[in-house]
Design a protein around this motif. Structure first.
Motif, short mmCIF file in Angstrom:
data_model
loop_
_atom_site.label_atom_id
_atom_site.label_comp_id
_atom_site.label_asym_id
_atom_site.label_seq_id
_atom_site.Cartn_x
_atom_site.Cartn_y
_atom_site.Cartn_z
N ARG A 50 24.11 -1.48 -64.74
CA ARG A 50 23.52 -0.25 -64.23
C ARG A 50 22.66 0.44 -65.28
NH1 ARG A 50 21.80 1.70 -60.48
NH2 ARG A 50 22.84 3.71 -60.23
N ALA A 51 23.07 0.36 -66.52
CA ALA A 51 22.31 1.01 -67.58
C ALA A 51 20.92 0.40 -67.71
CB ALA A 51 23.06 0.90 -68.91
N PHE A 52 20.83 -0.92 -67.52
CA PHE A 52 19.54 -1.60 -67.65
C PHE A 52 18.78 -1.67 -66.33
CE2 PHE A 52 21.61 -3.10 -71.51
CZ PHE A 52 20.56 -3.07 -72.43
N GLU A 53 19.46 -1.45 -65.22
CA GLU A 53 18.78 -1.53 -63.93
C GLU A 53 17.71 -0.46 -63.80
OE1 GLU A 53 19.91 -2.04 -59.22
OE2 GLU A 53 21.14 -0.73 -60.46
N ASN A 54 18.02 0.76 -64.24
CA ASN A 54 17.05 1.86 -64.26
C ASN A 54 16.45 2.12 -62.87
OD1 ASN A 54 15.67 3.92 -65.56
ND2 ASN A 54 13.92 2.63 -66.07
N ASN A 55 17.30 2.08 -61.87
CA ASN A 55 16.83 2.28 -60.50
C ASN A 55 18.02 2.71 -59.63
OD1 ASN A 55 15.07 2.40 -58.38
ND2 ASN A 55 14.78 0.19 -58.18
N ALA A 82 16.98 5.63 -69.13
CA ALA A 82 17.55 6.83 -69.73
C ALA A 82 19.05 6.70 -69.95
CB ALA A 82 17.26 8.03 -68.83
N ALA A 83 19.69 5.83 -69.18
CA ALA A 83 21.14 5.65 -69.33
C ALA A 83 21.50 5.13 -70.71
CB ALA A 83 21.65 4.69 -68.26
N LEU A 84 20.58 4.44 -71.35
CA LEU A 84 20.84 3.91 -72.69
C LEU A 84 20.94 5.03 -73.72
CD1 LEU A 84 18.42 0.83 -72.65
CD2 LEU A 84 20.89 0.87 -72.24
N LEU A 85 20.39 6.20 -73.40
CA LEU A 85 20.51 7.35 -74.29
C LEU A 85 21.77 8.17 -73.99
CD1 LEU A 85 16.82 8.68 -74.20
CD2 LEU A 85 17.89 7.30 -76.00
N ILE A 86 22.32 8.00 -72.80
CA ILE A 86 23.42 8.85 -72.34
C ILE A 86 24.78 8.18 -72.50
CG2 ILE A 86 24.35 10.06 -70.34
CD1 ILE A 86 21.39 10.10 -69.28
N LEU A 87 24.88 6.95 -72.04
CA LEU A 87 26.18 6.28 -71.98
C LEU A 87 26.88 6.08 -73.32
CD1 LEU A 87 25.61 3.61 -69.18
CD2 LEU A 87 26.78 5.81 -69.04
N PRO A 88 26.15 5.96 -74.45
CA PRO A 88 26.87 5.80 -75.72
C PRO A 88 27.84 6.93 -76.04
CG PRO A 88 24.59 5.16 -76.01
CD PRO A 88 24.70 5.75 -74.63
N PHE A 89 27.58 8.14 -75.55
CA PHE A 89 28.45 9.27 -75.88
C PHE A 89 29.79 9.22 -75.12
CE2 PHE A 89 24.12 10.67 -76.87
CZ PHE A 89 24.29 11.03 -78.20
N PRO A 90 29.78 9.08 -73.79
CA PRO A 90 31.08 8.91 -73.13
C PRO A 90 31.77 7.61 -73.52
CG PRO A 90 29.28 8.66 -71.55
CD PRO A 90 28.69 9.20 -72.81
N LEU A 91 30.97 6.58 -73.85
CA LEU A 91 31.57 5.32 -74.31
C LEU A 91 32.31 5.53 -75.62
CD1 LEU A 91 31.99 2.26 -74.22
CD2 LEU A 91 29.76 2.01 -75.34
N ALA A 92 31.70 6.26 -76.55
CA ALA A 92 32.35 6.52 -77.83
C ALA A 92 33.62 7.33 -77.64
CB ALA A 92 31.39 7.27 -78.75
N PHE A 93 33.59 8.26 -76.70
CA PHE A 93 34.77 9.09 -76.44
C PHE A 93 35.92 8.26 -75.89
CE2 PHE A 93 36.99 12.19 -73.53
CZ PHE A 93 37.61 12.90 -74.54
#
Length: 258
Positions: A50-55, A82-93
């Motif tokens: 989903r992060a790479f789908e961008n749709n 844009a998900a590539l900028l967002i998902l790292p934060f909840p992933l790190a948590f």
């Protein structure tokens, strides 16, 4: 049939003695680590796709939690998802979460695979004091990024109730709100939050600490079910994204109530 004893050893590939993985437990102790591995792997594959789908992540007032906040509003010419900028934060948590650490240490590393279950001896085990596991100590800092993300998701859910100068309600809105409730329970019940509101105190009996004690009790009530919050919120955020993805392709699936 002879049962292997807990103290029995078998030779490891390097010639050193290693524990056989035997246990006196009679329950299906292996099922939970196996289930965790399957669910984590499935979620990781789906989230990456989903992060790479961008749709298929936004229509009308609805926005997928994987793409929130909507970075396209700030960077319309962003050349990648844009998900590539967002998902790292909840992933790190989640990756540094105390419960998840226990879960994936058992599932992926089998060290140990379960309580009262022996495991193969490893040389040079240093716990979480060396790279990359020393990064687990970033959990409390990841919490500071997770809190505003939960707030933004609440905003995304509530804005689907009031738009176009009118009050609206849909099944999709209910799903998004329910997802926010689960994410809030998980986020504000974590050990980092518990320490933030009531930790670093010698005692709770001092008058100036009583308010901290009350807040600590509330967070502790959530923390006692941290495993349940972790699982339900992980599944709900994925299902919410699946639902929004489907609704983007067929808006009638949002099931507008009024």
């Amino acid at each position: 049939m002879t049962q292997t004893k807990l103290t029995e050893k078998v030779p490891a590939s390097n010639g050193e003695p290693a524990y056989s993985g035997a246990t006196a437990r009679t329950d299906n102790w292996w099922f939970e680590p196996l289930l965790v591995a399957v669910v984590f792997t499935a979620f990781g594959i789906y989230a990456t796709y989903r992060a790479f789908e961008n749709n298929y992540y936004e229509f009308g007032p609805y926005l997928s939690p994987f793409y929130s906040p909507n970075m396209k509003e700030f960077f319309p010419d962003l050349p990648f998802s844009a998900a590539l900028l967002i998902l790292p934060f909840p992933l790190a948590f989640r990756a540094t979460c105390y419960y998840y650490r226990k879960a994936y240490y058992r599932s992926y590393f089998a060290h140990p695979p379960g309580c009262a279950v022996t495991w193969f001896k490893r040389k040079g085990y240093t716990g979480e004091f060396e790279f990359p596991f020393v990064l687990q100590n970033l959990h409390r800092y990841a919490f500071y990024f997770a809190v505003p993300i939960v707030g933004i998701l609440w905003y995304d859910a509530l804005k689907t109730i009031w738009y176009d100068n009118g009050l609206h309600m849909s099944v999709l809105t209910i799903v998004m709100v329910f997802n926010c409730i689960l994410l809030s329970g998980y986020t504000f019940g974590c050990h980092a939050c518990r320490h933030l509101v009531g930790g670093n105190l010698n005692n709770f009996s001092c008058p100036e600490n009583k308010h901290s004690y009350k807040k600590w009790q509330r967070v502790t009530a959530l923390n006692e079910k941290h495993q349940e919050w972790a699982w339900t919120s992980l599944i709900s955020v994925a299902l919410t994204d699946v639902y929004i993805r489907m609704a983007c392709q067929n808006t009638s699936l949002a099931f507008q109530l009024f």
